[in-house]
Design an enzyme around this catalytic site. Sequence first.
Site, PDB file in Angstrom:
ATOM      1  N   ASP A   1      59.911  91.846  31.953  1.00 15.00           N
ATOM      2  CA  ASP A   1      59.176  91.031  30.889  1.00 15.00           C
ATOM      3  C   ASP A   1      58.150  91.866  30.159  1.00 15.00           C
ATOM      4  O   ASP A   1      57.827  92.991  30.239  1.00 15.00           O
ATOM      5  CB  ASP A   1      58.706  89.808  31.572  1.00 15.00           C
ATOM      6  CG  ASP A   1      58.774  88.337  30.661  1.00 15.00           C
ATOM      7  OD1 ASP A   1      58.842  88.804  29.383  1.00 15.00           O
ATOM      8  OD2 ASP A   1      58.828  87.395  31.260  1.00 15.00           O
TER       9      ASP A   1
ATOM     10  N   GLU B   1      61.580  92.010  25.961  1.00 18.22           N
ATOM     11  CA  GLU B   1      60.386  91.974  24.998  1.00 18.22           C
ATOM     12  C   GLU B   1      60.509  91.006  23.946  1.00 18.22           C
ATOM     13  O   GLU B   1      59.757  91.094  22.882  1.00 18.22           O
ATOM     14  CB  GLU B   1      59.810  93.365  24.674  1.00 18.22           C
ATOM     15  CG  GLU B   1      60.860  94.255  24.043  1.00 18.22           C
ATOM     16  CD  GLU B   1      61.217  93.832  22.542  1.00 18.22           C
ATOM     17  OE1 GLU B   1      60.546  94.484  21.819  1.00 18.22           O
ATOM     18  OE2 GLU B   1      62.088  93.178  22.279  1.00 18.22           O
TER      19      GLU B   1
ATOM     20  N   ASP C   1      62.101  82.667  24.209  1.00 16.42           N
ATOM     21  CA  ASP C   1      62.489  81.762  25.424  1.00 16.42           C
ATOM     22  C   ASP C   1      63.200  80.639  25.052  1.00 16.42           C
ATOM     23  O   ASP C   1      62.690  80.187  23.788  1.00 16.42           O
ATOM     24  CB  ASP C   1      61.461  81.559  26.348  1.00 16.42           C
ATOM     25  CG  ASP C   1      60.871  82.490  26.983  1.00 16.42           C
ATOM     26  OD1 ASP C   1      61.167  83.820  27.017  1.00 16.42           O
ATOM     27  OD2 ASP C   1      59.938  82.306  27.856  1.00 16.42           O
TER      28      ASP C   1
END
Length: 683
Positions: free
Chosen positions: A182, A219, A241
């Site tokens: 992440d 990213e 997301d």
Amino acid sequence: MRHLPTRSTRLRVVGALAAVLLGATGLGTPALAAGAPAAPPGPAPAAPQLDEGLALTPPMGFNNWNSTHCRAEFNEAMVKGIADIFVEKGLKAAGYQYVNLDDCWALPQRDTNGKLVPDPVRFPNGIKAVADHVHSKGLKFGIYTSAGTKTCNIAGFPGGLGHEYSDAQQFADWGVDYLKYDNCNNQGLDAKLRYNTMRDALKAASETTGRPIVYSICEWGQNKPWEWATGVGQLWRTTGDISDNWGSMLSIMKKNLPLAQYAGPGHWNDPDMLEVGNGGMTDTEYRSHFSMWSIMASPLLIGSDLRKAPASAFEILGNREVIAVDQDPLGKQGTVISSEGGRWVVAKEMADGSRAVALFNETSSPQRIATTAEAVGLPDAAGYRLRDLWQHTDANTAGTISATVPAHGTVLVRVSTDRKWALLPPALEANADEGLMAEAGETAELTSTVTDLGRTPALAVSVSLTGPEGWRIKATSRSATPALTSGSELTTGWEVVVPRTTPTGSYGLTLTTKYRSLAGQRLTTSAPASVHVVVAPPAGRTYLSDLGALSAENGWGPVEKDTSNGESKAGDGKPITIGGQVFAKGLGVHAASAVAYYAGGRCTTVTAQVGLDDEKGAKGTVAFEIWADGKKAASTEVLTNAMPAQPISADVSGAKVVRLVVTDGGDGVDSDHADWADLRIGC
């Protein structure tokens, strides 16, 4: 009385017809038998091979985040249970491999040696024990950390920045096969440097353990990894997301579709995990989600807790014909053929020379969506095999690929040249008038059309129309015909009586067509139609945001009432603000947008203050238009964020439908957050 031919006669006819048709193509005359299998495809072109051989098709598996986040239910028992379900429910056999952990698996502090420590409450037997269980099922195991000092959760779990080689070795020792890396708490350090360092660490750990690890760069597309991450990771996130709602799924799909040229074996665009089974969308929307992720050659990571998922989720996730589109070894991502008016055609070249074609309906009402074999890249042929991947049916087509697609639905087909196309039944397309409106107690009239898209005739064709209980529907012209030849149509008029007590809203109708093929196969197809039960606006001046829209199409996220457009889920906007002026009422949209309202011929004016919302700073250019029954009644010049709110007014006298349109100003879509402030209709 006219008699239909006997079955034996029909078989002789289809054999003779097929021989003539196939002979005319110069393909020779194969052995003819009703229902004969398709000829095997020719040799597939060799798929590109990478040295490490990792993720030559998009990874398939599970990740817990969408269903559990950091809640206590994320634990060892859940992860092991998912692995068991993969085997028990046939998901492993369908191609799903990876069972992956997301954030919150570790303690907030490393040990005295700088090593990561699994949470002993969630994972009392440690991570290796979980990996061993997953491996015992013939599956692979994945884990998560961040390319920063801490992960993304507010609890502050340790990230990998500065610990890359130690963490990578620890992961490999535990038996990790997949790492999601992440981007939180990255200290502003260069993304390429951070992600390259972990790549090198994973490679070093793999060399010492003999365990290759698939590397998922997360990213969020901020640094355009599609331009630099081939050779760094096997997949990279292209978006933020996903959330379990239609607006989020749609906006992410639109961001990922233009990146097709960057995807291929070992390097995939990743539009985030699947939401299928989490409950925030309808099954129709979930089928669209799964269809579009598959035609985009996206990683297919299940994001629902399969211990609780409904049977419909397993039916969607386990559709092997759709999975085959995603996993095709040629590794092409589907490309957009057309998208006008929210009617999308996306086509994907397949290794056997066929094309997967998605007819995707972004809009909130049924739409006819069409393309051709030529447009999707197939060579000229006398006929084609048309395989419906959700209905699991075959038909022949002369080249048209067309269907009436339900609201938010997708028809996914695979189209190919096939020597034995003439043995298949003809594809029939049925559709009815779009945009039908009626007030309660009224009689609406519509027309349906059934068209033979195939090369062969359809026999004993009949059509019926059904609606909600209590509605009266009758045909006003012929609804059957002895035969439809290639390209011919059966057109039927209908009267639909809407009960007086019917509330406003959209109501579905079903158009059912029955027919026979020359070989005697009895076939039934259905197509959606709809009637929008409406009420005219009240007398006086009314805010349109207080009325229900007939339809709403939007560039990003849903149309928002009385707030700006937040681009993702409903209700994520802010107070409408143009040039520092705040408005309490209006619509927040994003170009390209079109919102329609019923006026019923009883209104005279539409007025608003329009402009770009301040929330995007200096970005954005748009133009506003007001349409009355298909005619442009007013428009603005191209507006920028530097301009204050501009007045717009239109005469809509006598119009049944008013449409509010926002275009991108002619320079493409970039942060085009447009506001219809103080939007009113006068009646």
